[in-house]
Design an enzyme around this catalytic site. Structure first.
Site, PDB file in Angstrom:
ATOM      1  N   LYS A  22      -6.728  27.248  39.817  1.00 56.94           N
ATOM      2  CA  LYS A  22      -5.297  27.023  39.538  1.00 56.94           C
ATOM      3  C   LYS A  22      -5.115  26.664  38.069  1.00 56.94           C
ATOM      4  O   LYS A  22      -4.307  27.278  37.358  1.00 56.94           O
ATOM      5  CB  LYS A  22      -4.783  25.870  40.399  1.00 56.94           C
ATOM      6  CG  LYS A  22      -3.451  25.308  39.928  1.00 56.94           C
ATOM      7  CD  LYS A  22      -2.951  24.167  40.760  1.00 56.94           C
ATOM      8  CE  LYS A  22      -3.487  22.848  40.337  1.00 56.94           C
ATOM      9  NZ  LYS A  22      -2.782  22.199  39.206  1.00 56.94           N
ATOM     10  N   ASN A  23      -5.898  25.695  37.596  1.00 58.45           N
ATOM     11  CA  ASN A  23      -5.708  25.232  36.216  1.00 58.45           C
ATOM     12  C   ASN A  23      -6.218  26.246  35.199  1.00 58.45           C
ATOM     13  O   ASN A  23      -5.877  26.174  34.023  1.00 58.45           O
ATOM     14  CB  ASN A  23      -6.367  23.865  36.026  1.00 58.45           C
ATOM     15  CG  ASN A  23      -5.666  22.810  36.865  1.00 58.45           C
ATOM     16  OD1 ASN A  23      -4.541  23.021  37.328  1.00 58.45           O
ATOM     17  ND2 ASN A  23      -6.327  21.686  37.083  1.00 58.45           N
ATOM     18  N   ARG A 121       3.419  10.883  32.196  1.00 59.96           N
ATOM     19  CA  ARG A 121       2.275  11.492  31.501  1.00 59.96           C
ATOM     20  C   ARG A 121       2.796  12.035  30.175  1.00 59.96           C
ATOM     21  O   ARG A 121       3.475  13.040  30.130  1.00 59.96           O
ATOM     22  CB  ARG A 121       1.671  12.584  32.375  1.00 59.96           C
ATOM     23  CG  ARG A 121       0.956  12.018  33.598  1.00 59.96           C
ATOM     24  CD  ARG A 121       0.657  13.067  34.622  1.00 59.96           C
ATOM     25  NE  ARG A 121      -0.259  14.081  34.126  1.00 59.96           N
ATOM     26  CZ  ARG A 121      -0.532  15.180  34.838  1.00 59.96           C
ATOM     27  NH1 ARG A 121       0.066  15.407  35.975  1.00 59.96           N
ATOM     28  NH2 ARG A 121      -1.369  16.082  34.370  1.00 59.96           N
ATOM     29  N   ASP A 304      -9.577  14.872  39.116  1.00 53.70           N
ATOM     30  CA  ASP A 304      -9.009  15.615  40.251  1.00 53.70           C
ATOM     31  C   ASP A 304      -9.905  15.581  41.469  1.00 53.70           C
ATOM     32  O   ASP A 304      -9.559  16.156  42.493  1.00 53.70           O
ATOM     33  CB  ASP A 304      -8.761  17.080  39.864  1.00 53.70           C
ATOM     34  CG  ASP A 304      -7.767  17.187  38.732  1.00 53.70           C
ATOM     35  OD1 ASP A 304      -7.737  18.234  38.074  1.00 53.70           O
ATOM     36  OD2 ASP A 304      -7.050  16.212  38.494  1.00 53.70           O
ATOM     37  N   ARG A 396       0.521  23.456  46.334  1.00 51.12           N
ATOM     38  CA  ARG A 396       0.604  23.699  44.876  1.00 51.12           C
ATOM     39  C   ARG A 396      -0.749  24.136  44.324  1.00 51.12           C
ATOM     40  O   ARG A 396      -0.824  24.909  43.389  1.00 51.12           O
ATOM     41  CB  ARG A 396       1.034  22.414  44.157  1.00 51.12           C
ATOM     42  CG  ARG A 396       2.481  22.065  44.273  1.00 51.12           C
ATOM     43  CD  ARG A 396       2.852  20.940  43.339  1.00 51.12           C
ATOM     44  NE  ARG A 396       2.460  21.236  41.954  1.00 51.12           N
ATOM     45  CZ  ARG A 396       2.692  20.414  40.940  1.00 51.12           C
ATOM     46  NH1 ARG A 396       3.281  19.251  41.143  1.00 51.12           N
ATOM     47  NH2 ARG A 396       2.327  20.743  39.710  1.00 51.12           N
TER      48      ARG A 396
END
Ligand code: EPZ
Length: 420
Positions: A22-23, A121, A304, A396
């Site tokens: 995803k990232n 953030r 994470d 997500r």
């Protein structure tokens, strides 16, 4: 909103093909703004954050089409330079479009991201880095307005190693006039993969994979096709799931090199692990040892993964401590784990886990995607039935989460619920 209904007590055994990161995709997609044309980004995970980024790029005039895991992007006609709050509030990674827009088009108006579930953030490093390259930035009613006739290469030191800020400034520097030196840059595999894609596009970058990136600006870049790297966080999540249940798992389409610290920790906890080029095999025949964990920047244990590790430690006979040095308040999953009967206390930026207690099923609520995953993992070892609410958080960042878990023996069902 959907929920997961999980019956605990089953060992997980089987094979899972890990999805694209995803990232990784969230960094590669905005890079298409740097060079007009068509891109084929393969191994793109079909999940909510990718859809959100696609909609954001659509609003800029970029065509995006995801067929299975093949994402086709056409950035020939960028017609807008504004990333509206409606997109950015859903996903902080939307902020990644700022650097490419100001570098390629000399202008951008990007909403400041909202705070995440675990607190605000900041994006100060993104802004300082772009200003160092000569961008004129102003803040206007919650938006960053950026202007630049031409970015100029410069030196910039990241006070904190930041994945997003490194991605944004790196992308901008590729089209700046002259040379840029970035120090204390993030070395996460997703940033290394972004740098490699930029080089394929014609960028000149030295030091890829290290915290010191030297970029020689070029006049223009060209579109490319690129395969997204495997998702190391998804991989870690499933390894931990198998370890918690005393099971056996084989992960394929994974890069073990991206998980060296996680693999070492799981071995310390008592797992037997074998790896080859694109596979990881794990077997756990006993309860895990209580092992402390400190989440930090790559190649350390990713933040994470800290929530999922906390769930693993619930199965250990003994006390362990999980510390997050990146996000000091990323513990919203703890009160929910306590509802399952866990004995966990949060002290400053650590969770102290007294493992070994039998968990029992309960209704719990996800607060962010990794917390949600951690709750599902804990439900796998809880007696009886658990319900995990607000699983849109999990959607997500995980592709086919429940299907993959079911394929290795978990009892997990997605149930539609009326809005709550
Ligand atoms: C990326 O977020 C990931 N998201 C996050 O994954 C991950 O948790 C995080 O990196 C850390 O590894 C994506 O890649 C889309 P940072 P990012 O900038 O880039 C501080 C997930 O679960 N900071 O590396 O936003 C910040 O507050 C998500 O998949 C500043 O102070 O994170 C944090 O303490 C969640 N100023 C630290 O740096 C800035 O300008 C690291 O944040 C930027 C960051």
């Amino acid at each position: 909103m959907d929920k997961f209904v999980v019956q605990g007590g089953r060992k997980l055994n089987g094979r899972i093909k890990v999805s694209g990161a995803k990232n990784g995709s969230l960094a590669l997609m905005p890079a298409s703004l740097l060079a007009p044309g068509t891109y084929h980004l393969s191994n793109t995970p079909n999940l909510r954050d990718v859809w959100t980024m696609s909609r954001l790029l659509n609003s800029l005039g970029v065509f995006c089409e995801l067929n299975g895991n093949d994402l086709f992007v056409d950035s020939t006609k960028v017609t807008s330079f504004e990333a509206p709050y409606e997109h950015v509030k859903k996903m902080r990674a939307s902020f990644y479009v700022l650097g490419p827009l100001v570098a390629r088009y000399g202008q951008a108006r990007v909403s400041l991201p909202g705070g995440c579930a675990w607190g605000p953030r900041p994006v100060d490093l993104h802004l300082k880095g772009l200003e160092k390259l000569g961008a004129e930035l102003s803040l206007e009613s919650g938006y960053v307005v950026a202007k630049s006739s031409k970015l100029i290469g410069n030196k910039f030191h990241f006070d904190i190693s930041s994945v997003g800020a490194t991605g944004n400034v790196l992308m901008a520097a590729t089209l700046a006039k002259g040379n840029t030196l970035l120090t204390n840059a993030a070395t996460e595999p997703e940033i290394t993969a972004l740098a490699r894609m930029l080089v394929q596009m014609g960028a000149k970058i030295d030091g890829i994979g290290t915290s010191q990136l030297e970029i020689e600006g070029v006049d223009e870049l060209k579109p490319v096709n690129q395969e997204t790297i495997p998702d190391r966080i998804e991989a870690a999540t499933f390894l931990i799931a198998a370890a918690m249940t005393g099971g056996k798992i084989e992960l394929t389409n994974v890069n073990p090199y991206h998980l060296t610290s996680v693999i070492a920790k799981l071995e310390e906890a008592g797992c037997e692990i074998d790896v080859n080029a694109d596979k990881i095999m794990l077997e756990m025949s006993d309860k895990p040892n209580p092992i402390d964990l400190i989440a930090t920047t790559y190649p350390g244990i990713p933040t994470d993964v800290q929530a999922q590790w906390t769930s693993l430690m619930l199965a250990a006979n003994g006390t362990s401590k999980v510390t997050d040095t990146i996000y000091t308040d990323r513990f919203k999953h703890v009160p929910e784990l306590i509802r399952l009967g866990a004995d966990v206390e949060v002290v400053d930026n650590s969770a102290i886990i007294k493992g070994g207690k039998q968990l029992s099923g309960a209704i719990v609520m996800s607060s962010d995607l990794r917390a949600g995953a951690a709750l599902v993992l804990a439900a796998l070892i809880a007696e009886g039935t658990s319900e995990i609410l607000r699983i849109y958080h999990i959607d997500r960042g995980y592709e086919d989460f429940e299907k993959k878990l079911t394929s290795i023996g978990a009892s997990i069902k997605r149930v539609k619920t009326e809005l709550i």
